[in-house]
Design an enzyme around this catalytic site. Structure first.
Site, PDB file in Angstrom:
ATOM      1  CD  GLU A 125      -2.805   1.355   2.363  1.00  0.00           C
ATOM      2  OE1 GLU A 125      -2.735   0.510   3.275  1.00  0.00           O
ATOM      3  OE2 GLU A 125      -3.584   2.310   2.376  1.00  0.00           O
ATOM      4  N   GLY A 267       3.247   1.956  10.906  1.00  0.00           N
ATOM      5  CA  GLY A 267       2.881   1.164  12.087  1.00  0.00           C
ATOM      6  C   GLY A 267       2.594  -0.282  11.723  1.00  0.00           C
ATOM      7  CG  MET A 269       0.014  -3.312   4.786  1.00  0.00           C
ATOM      8  SD  MET A 269      -0.903  -1.799   4.352  1.00  0.00           S
ATOM      9  CE  MET A 269      -2.168  -2.503   3.309  1.00  0.00           C
ATOM     10  CG  HIS A 303      -5.959   0.816  12.618  1.00  0.00           C
ATOM     11  ND1 HIS A 303      -6.592   2.037  12.582  1.00  0.00           N
ATOM     12  CD2 HIS A 303      -5.418   0.646  11.382  1.00  0.00           C
ATOM     13  CE1 HIS A 303      -6.449   2.575  11.387  1.00  0.00           C
ATOM     14  NE2 HIS A 303      -5.732   1.745  10.635  1.00  0.00           N
ATOM     15  CD  GLU A 304      -3.010  -2.020  10.627  1.00  0.00           C
ATOM     16  OE1 GLU A 304      -3.531  -2.153   9.505  1.00  0.00           O
ATOM     17  OE2 GLU A 304      -2.544  -0.926  11.038  1.00  0.00           O
ATOM     18  CD  GLU A 326      -6.010   3.652   6.810  1.00  0.00           C
ATOM     19  OE1 GLU A 326      -6.173   3.496   8.037  1.00  0.00           O
ATOM     20  OE2 GLU A 326      -5.501   2.776   6.080  1.00  0.00           O
TER      21      GLU A 326
HETATM   22  N1  ARG Z   1      -3.056   0.982   5.786  1.00  0.00           N
HETATM   23  C1  ARG Z   1      -2.067   1.036   6.811  1.00  0.00           C
HETATM   24  C2  ARG Z   1      -2.793   1.380   8.092  1.00  0.00           C
HETATM   25  O1  ARG Z   1      -3.212   2.449   8.342  1.00  0.00           O
HETATM   26  C3  ARG Z   1      -0.996   2.027   6.581  1.00  0.00           C
HETATM   27  C4  ARG Z   1      -0.251   1.843   5.332  1.00  0.00           C
HETATM   28  C5  ARG Z   1       0.516   3.029   5.028  1.00  0.00           C
HETATM   29  N2  ARG Z   1       1.429   2.786   3.982  1.00  0.00           N
HETATM   30  C6  ARG Z   1       2.132   3.723   3.383  1.00  0.00           C
HETATM   31  N3  ARG Z   1       2.905   3.335   2.466  1.00  0.00           N
HETATM   32  N4  ARG Z   1       2.075   4.973   3.660  1.00  0.00           N
HETATM   33  O2  ARG Z   1      -3.089   0.585   8.860  1.00  0.00           O
HETATM   34 ZN    ZN Z   2      -5.365   1.904   8.676  1.00  0.00          ZN
END
Ligand code: ARG
Ligand code: ZN
Length: 895
Positions: A125, A267, A269, A303-304, A326
């Site tokens: 991501e 943090g 993924m 969160h994840e 998010e």
């Molecule tokens: N989706 C992830 C989270 O908030 C964060 C990923 C962020 N990645 C990045 N390459 N900025 O849990």
């Molecule tokens: Zn997230």
């Protein structure tokens, strides 16, 4: 300054011309420097499209169409946009085979497929998948993935990918090698793909869902860390249960895996079924993690996990919609933490973070709406605005609709959109339609940047038996770089209010017919008036406004100091009560700052000290809340709405308030610290040492103990230092919260003893990477006069590694937030951080761009510092090989 950056705009969105419902991947791992990938894409052209767009930035060996190798003349690669366009493709479904090769060991950006400690991990991501192979790397192209991994058995015994493992075994042609095949039945975009291969230990558990399915749980770490996952596993099970109970959402695969890695940009993924985590948010035991660390693990694990529904089952149409997943998932993790323990304290901690960091972002050159309208590098938009302000936006739906109405909206959202890639408008429509509510105007929260300001005034009128209290609310929106205030329209927001009488009792009032002791007003015009009919006569009214921080705004009301003290003493809303104290602190620091500027005597703050004395003596206040009441606003909150800032003077004014309060209250502070220690020890007498574990009650006592202790150090630094020095081992033996508590309390002490304690700390935890991060944080956050020199020396410490993001954040990131040192008048702090940005830019643009944000304040500091900052940023901007990540930030700040 000429900018050649390619900007992407929300308004340019076009639906994909090709879908890829099925992707097969083969990863042939030769070594950590060589991985060969064969991707088989089952492609469905839409509306007869014949130009196929793929994204990729990997070494391309071969492309084949339905098995036939394509000549290079059939495709063109645009390096800048990382787009490979294939010409004259069939208009009917076809199969494309893509062969690429990557070198994970050489990948220090930790984006795509990379090596860490000999193991392989992915981060896809938002656009990391294209560093692995060629594919439509956009979230609205979703498909089912089957992944085969082949590797040497000894070097890579564990082979993981998304979904369920459907086959594994030895390879026929080489018994030293093995393979595993993973199949994820849920269609997903490329950004949720994950692969892990290496030598990892595993801890297993199980969870029975409420419909009775057994889910396997597996946590993978390096062998030496395997004993630190118990708390994270417990947190996961709590999160799974909570999501069933509060949101009615169950896990959907047979296995849920978490992998911890020490080299990680963020943090964690939420890759489908295979979350990859920064070790910081998985590993925790009482010897190495503080209470807030445990709380961080619980909330990030939550969160994840929650992303499995809000993010994975329903994902984003495009990256502008990032807050769809998010903002919503942060709201969900905040609610999870609040339901676990200390709801009021958690809420205030979230508000503090929002104000310190998001309000500053919204007031600076990087300001952008919750749904950005444009970006150069998407990685730069994983921001406090998208996450934390986004969560506040979701919370406002909840405040308007109540828990039941909000859950009706969630239910409709999943009924409509499960398996789809959608927009923030789709979420808003589900909330509106499920409740017959009108959220048309509410859409402005997604398109207007900047923190709204509410100017509130009141009046009280009595005519016979009629007592009318009037609130007048004026709303304004600031200019932001993307949009002048004149173009902005009034927003819709909930304003929660109650009215306190002279005894601190809530006054009942009638509003549109019914009687309330508190209510939520809908603010939706530039100016409006609310008339509340009081149920009984009163001498005066003190309004309690924005209760629970009901909207992410600045609220101005011209309270007297006495009214604020009244709210601080009596308000039953914890946020509003705390906020009254914060306003008093802000006024006191402003008075100090004026005295420092004018060279006059510092005020004594006797009334404030008295108000705090009552708080300290009040045994009915929860100790964690009491600790929050004792903490003064951070410098960044004190700069709201200001220009020509002298950051060092603000820091000195703030520190002078600490000293004044410590001087007035040292007796009470000492008693509070001792009581808190006593309360923590009370149930532990006669038990062994390991009883100092994490639990919310003990954590609350420790928080109060060390907040008081840090203030006491201001009162008598040599006595406190002597005491800490003598009892260090005995205190430190209890747990890391105690050890960290005393070290942070004496960290600004100028004596050699402070250095000696840090050396002992570092020696003790030399083999614990996460504790060494704490050591570097102590070095970098000290107000000691030699801090920059100590930070520079720490760069050569054997445990420092500039390639490791956690180390960079701990040492350089912390230094950049150390106000008196980063903003040193000679520019040495700016120079140091800029040099590090230059160095890190070469291998990890994302981390370098994060550091570049430290210069966010440039336009608002006084001219001399502004010139120094500008000089450093200009030198960065002039670098020919500056990454687009850093360039986007630097050019925005330069303006
Ligand atoms: N989706 C992830 C989270 O908030 C964060 C990923 C962020 N990645 C990045 N390459 N900025 O849990
Ligand atoms: Zn997230």
């Amino acid at each position: 300054m000429t900018s050649t950056q390619t900007v992407k705009y929300l308004r340019d969105y076009a639906a994909p011309a090709h879908l890829v419902p099925k992707t097969e991947l083969l990863f042939d791992i030769i070594s950590e420097t060589e991985v060969r990938i064969t991707a088989t894409l089952h492609i469905e052209p839409q509306h007869g499209a014949t130009e196929l767009e793929l994204h990729g930035d990997a070494k391309l060996h071969r492309i084949a169409l339905n098995g036939e190798t394509l000549p290079e003349s059939r495709y063109t690669l645009d390096k800048d946009s990382e787009t490979l366009t294939l010409h004259d493709m069939p208009a009917e479904p076809f199969v494309l085979t893509v062969e690429t090769e990557v070198n994970p060991a050489a990948n220090k950006s930790f984006n795509g497929l990379y090596a860490s400690g000999g193991n392989l991990y992915t981060q896809c991501e938002p656009e990391g998948f294209r560093r692995i192979t060629f594919h439509p790397d956009r979230p609205d192209v979703m498909g089912v993935f089957t992944t085969e991994i082949r590797a040497d058995k000894a070097a890579f015994p564990v082979l993981l990918s998304n979904g369920n493992q459907i086959r594994s075994g030895s390879l026929h042609d080489n018994p030293n090698r093995h393979f595993a095949v993973w199949h994820d039945p849920f269609a997903k975009p490329t950004y949720l793909f994950a692969l892990v291969a290496g030598d990892l230990a595993v801890r297993r558990d199980t969870f029975k869902t409420r419909s009775g399915r057994d889910v396997a749980i597996a946590f993978y770490t390096r062998a030496e860390d395997a004993d630190k996952t118990a708390f994270a596993i417990e947190s996961l099970k709590n999160a799974m249960k909570w999501d069933e109970e509060r949101f009615g959402l169950e896990y959907d695969l047979d296995i849920f895996m978490v992998v911890a890695v020490g080299d990680f940009n963020m943090g964690a993924m939420e890759n489908k079924g295979l979350n990859i985590f920064n070790t910081k948010y998985v590993l925790a035991d009482e010897r190495t993690a503080t209470d807030p660390d445990f709380e961080g693990v619980e909330s990030v694990i939550g969160h994840e996990y929650f992303h499995n529904w809000t993010g994975n089952r329903v994902t984003c149409r495009d990256w502008f919609q990032l807050s769809l997943k998010e903002g919503l998932t942060v709201f969900r993790d905040q609610e999870f933490s609040g339901d676990r323990a200390s709801r009021a304290v958690r809420r205030i901690e979230n508000v503090k973070m929002l104000r310190q960091h998001q309000f500053a972002e919204d007031a600076g050159p990087m300001a952008h709406p919750v749904r950005p309208a444009s970006y150069v590098e998407m990685n730069n938009f994983y921001t406090m605005t998208v996450y934390e302000k986004g969560a506040e936006v979701v919370r406002m739906y909840h405040t308007f609709l109540g828990e039941e109405g909000f859950q009706r909206g969630m239910k409709l959202y999943f009924e409509r959109h499960d398996g789809q890639a959608v927009t923030c408008d789709d979420f808003r429509a589900a909330m509106a339609d499920a409740n017959g509510a009108d959220f048309d105007q509410f859409a402005l929260w997604y398109s207007q940047a900047g923190t709204p300001v509410l100017d509130v005034s009141d009046s009280l009128q009595s005519e016979g038996s009629l007592h009318t209290y009037t609130l007048h609310v004026k709303q304004s929106l600031p200019d932001t770089p993307d949009m002048p205030a004149a173009d902005k329209r009034p927003m819709m927001m909930p304003l929660a209010v109650a009215l306190l009488d002279e005894n601190g009792e809530k006054i009942p009032f009638a509003l549109s017919g019914s009687l309330h002791t508190e209510t939520v007003l809908t603010v939706n015009q530039a100016e409006q008036t609310y008339e509340l009919q009081l149920a009984r006569p009163v001498q005066s009214v003190t309004p309690s406004l924005l209760r629970g921080f009901s909207a992410p705004v600045h609220l101005h009301f011209d309270y007297t100091d006495a009214q604020l003290a009244h709210l601080l003493a009596h308000d039953d809303d914890p946020f509003a009560r705390w906020e009254a104290g914060q306003t008093l602190y802000r006024r006191a620091i402003a008075a100090n700052e004026a005295a420092l500027e004018n060279g006059t005597d510092l005020p004594e703050h006797a009334a404030l000290a008295e108000a705090l004395r009552r708080i300290l003596n009040d045994q009915s206040i929860d100790p964690a809340f009491k600790a929050l009441l004792l903490q003064v606003p951070a410098e960044s909150e004190l700069w709201d709405g200001r220009t020509r800032i002298d950051p060092v003077r603000t820091a000195a004014a703030r520190e002078a308030l600490h000293e004044a309060l410590a001087g007035s209250l040292h007796g009470e502070l000492l008693a509070a610290a001792l009581n808190a220690r006593e309360a923590e020890n009370a149930d532990k007498r006669g038990k062994q040492i390991s009883i100092y574990g994490y639990n919310p009650q003990d954590a609350a006592q420790r928080s109060l103990q060390y907040t008081a202790f840090a203030l006491l150090h201001r009162f008598d630094d040599s006595a406190i230092m002597a005491q800490v020095f003598e009892h260090y081992d005995e205190i430190a033996r209890k747990n890391m919260t105690h050890e960290w508590g005393i070290l942070t309390a004496v960290n600004h002490n100028e004596s050699p003893r402070r250095n000696e304690l840090l050396v002992r700390f570092a020696a003790k935890f030399d083999d614990q990477a996460l504790v060494m991060d704490k050591y570097f944080m102590l070095i970098a956050s000290s107000r000691r006069s030699d801090t920059l020199a100590q930070v520079q020396a720490a760069l050569t410490h054997p445990r420092f590694d500039i390639a490791n993001p956690n180390k960079v954040r701990a040492l350089i990131g912390t230094f950049a937030r150390n106000v008196p040192h980063f903003h040193a008048a000679d520019g040495s702090g700016y120079r140091f951080v800029a040099d590090k940005i230059r160095e890190i830019n070469a291998f990890n643009p994302q981390i370098a761009a994060g550091l570049a944000r430290s210069f966010n304040l440039m336009q608002r500091v006084e001219p001399q510092r502004q010139a120094l900052m500008r000089q450093e940023l200009q030198a960065l901007a002039d670098m020919p090989d500056l990454s687009k990540d850093v360039r986007e930030i630097v050019e925005k700040i330069l303006g």
